[in-house]
Design an enzyme around this catalytic site. Structure first.
Site, PDB file in Angstrom:
ATOM      1  N   GLY A 113      39.179  43.025  39.287  1.00 31.64           N
ATOM      2  CA  GLY A 113      37.993  42.345  39.019  1.00 31.64           C
ATOM      3  C   GLY A 113      36.977  43.501  39.702  1.00 31.64           C
ATOM      4  O   GLY A 113      37.346  44.230  40.387  1.00 31.64           O
ATOM      5  N   CYS A 114      35.848  43.634  38.796  1.00 26.02           N
ATOM      6  CA  CYS A 114      34.822  44.631  39.371  1.00 26.02           C
ATOM      7  C   CYS A 114      34.497  44.379  40.736  1.00 26.02           C
ATOM      8  O   CYS A 114      34.535  45.318  41.400  1.00 26.02           O
ATOM      9  CB  CYS A 114      33.784  44.547  38.389  1.00 26.02           C
ATOM     10  N   HIS A 115      33.780  43.259  41.225  1.00 25.85           N
ATOM     11  CA  HIS A 115      33.346  42.842  42.464  1.00 25.85           C
ATOM     12  C   HIS A 115      34.520  42.920  43.445  1.00 25.85           C
ATOM     13  O   HIS A 115      34.269  43.588  44.604  1.00 25.85           O
ATOM     14  CB  HIS A 115      32.774  41.400  42.460  1.00 25.85           C
ATOM     15  N   SER A 117      36.860  44.654  43.257  1.00 25.14           N
ATOM     16  CA  SER A 117      37.405  46.132  43.649  1.00 25.14           C
ATOM     17  C   SER A 117      36.603  46.692  44.824  1.00 25.14           C
ATOM     18  O   SER A 117      37.071  47.483  45.692  1.00 25.14           O
ATOM     19  CB  SER A 117      37.171  47.090  42.421  1.00 25.14           C
TER      20      SER A 117
END
Length: 307
Positions: A113-115, A117
């Site tokens: 996931g972006c957050h 990462s």
């Protein structure tokens, strides 16, 4: 020629993967007609024909796609949340210890996931090296551009008559049940999920994840943290830059349009700030997916990426 199928190519992540692969001479894209895009049998046939399939789908649809792939020899890179904490899947953050080799030999890869990462890039090396206890209670603050919300949110923010509330940053995930929390805890070997504050702001792309620490929270010093990062991030798309800033400011949009990630450490001996900056659509999504694909193919993992 490697055959690639993007299941969910109409979504934001799928479109970005498609764009990045468009000029690759080593890849042949398998495409479905618009009427077959959601047809299960057509999707199954495309998955079976592909060497690698990207799943750019909601969780339930991604689980269905994996079921469609059963019996095939196709490698799956899933960008949804569905398989990120599944031990049968390789977690697609190759900069972490042991994961690059696991990805290279896997047929099932869960894209981070972006957050998550940003959080994992900062915390995992420190728990691994004993700087942060696995019993720590951490907090994290994350700024993201609105593109991370997908087509619907992009349309809302880019509407000329948009609600004036969208003109200022907006906190969300306020119930402390954000979907990235399980992978953040698991991959960092934390026994407690962090208090997490994600905020979407009125700019297109870019992410900045910040984790504050007090001296009492760590075993060692701020210089020890910097030394761990400098040694840990020598290959891949993550790099450590000591006290990186723009004249004392840290813009969340500094790496917009890029596929790499920069982490830095600010503060002093008493109060420390760990900061990770990247593009939520790059290393936070499609860039990471292509990096994982490149590792599977045995080519330079930066191939086709802006890093």
């Amino acid at each position: 020629m490697t055959k690639i199928f993007i299941d969910g190519s109409a979504g934001t992540t799928g479109l970005r993967i498609y764009e990045r692969l468009g000029d690759r001479k080593d890849i042949e894209l398998i495409k479905l007609t618009e009427e077959n895009r959601k047809n299960a049998e057509a999707r199954k046939q495309a998955i079976y024909e592909a060497d690698i399939a990207f799943l750019c789908l909601p969780d339930a649809a991604a689980i269905e796609a994996v079921q469609l792939a059963e019996g095939s020899n196709t490698a799956i890179i899933d960008t949804s949340t569905a398989h990120r904490t599944n031990d049968d899947w390789a977690y697609g953050f190759p900069e972490l210890t042991g994961l690059r080799n696991k990805i290279a030999s896997s047929k099932r890869i869960a894209n981070p996931g972006c957050h998550a990462s940003g959080f994992i890039s900062l915390v995992a090396p420190l728990t691994e090296n004993g700087i942060i206890s696995k019993d720590a209670t951490l907090s994290a603050f994350s700024l993201t551009g609105y593109s991370g919300g997908g087509k619907k949110m992009i349309a809302e923010y880019e509407d000329d008559g948009r609600d004036t509330l969208l003109d200022a940053p907006r906190m969300y995930g306020i119930s402390q049940s954000h979907k990235h929390l399980p992978e953040m805890s698991k991959i960092c070997s934390l026994n407690n999920a962090p208090a997490f504050c994600p905020i979407v702001a009125p700019y297109y792309s870019g992410m900045e994840v910040s984790i504050p620490l007090f001296a009492k929270d760590i075993k060692g010093t701020i210089e020890d943290i910097k030394a761990v990062y400098a040694d840990y991030y020598k290959t891949g798309l993550v790099k450590f830059i000591d006290n990186d800033s723009e004249g004392g400011f840290l813009s969340a949009g500094a790496l917009s349009g890029r596929d790499d990630m920069v982490i830095t450490v600010c503060g002093n001996e008493e109060r420390i700030l760990l900061v990770s900056r990247f593009d939520n659509l790059g290393k936070g999504a499609s860039g990471a997916a292509i990096q994982n694909m490149n590792i599977l193919l045995g080519v330079d993992e930066k191939t086709g990426l802006n890093a």
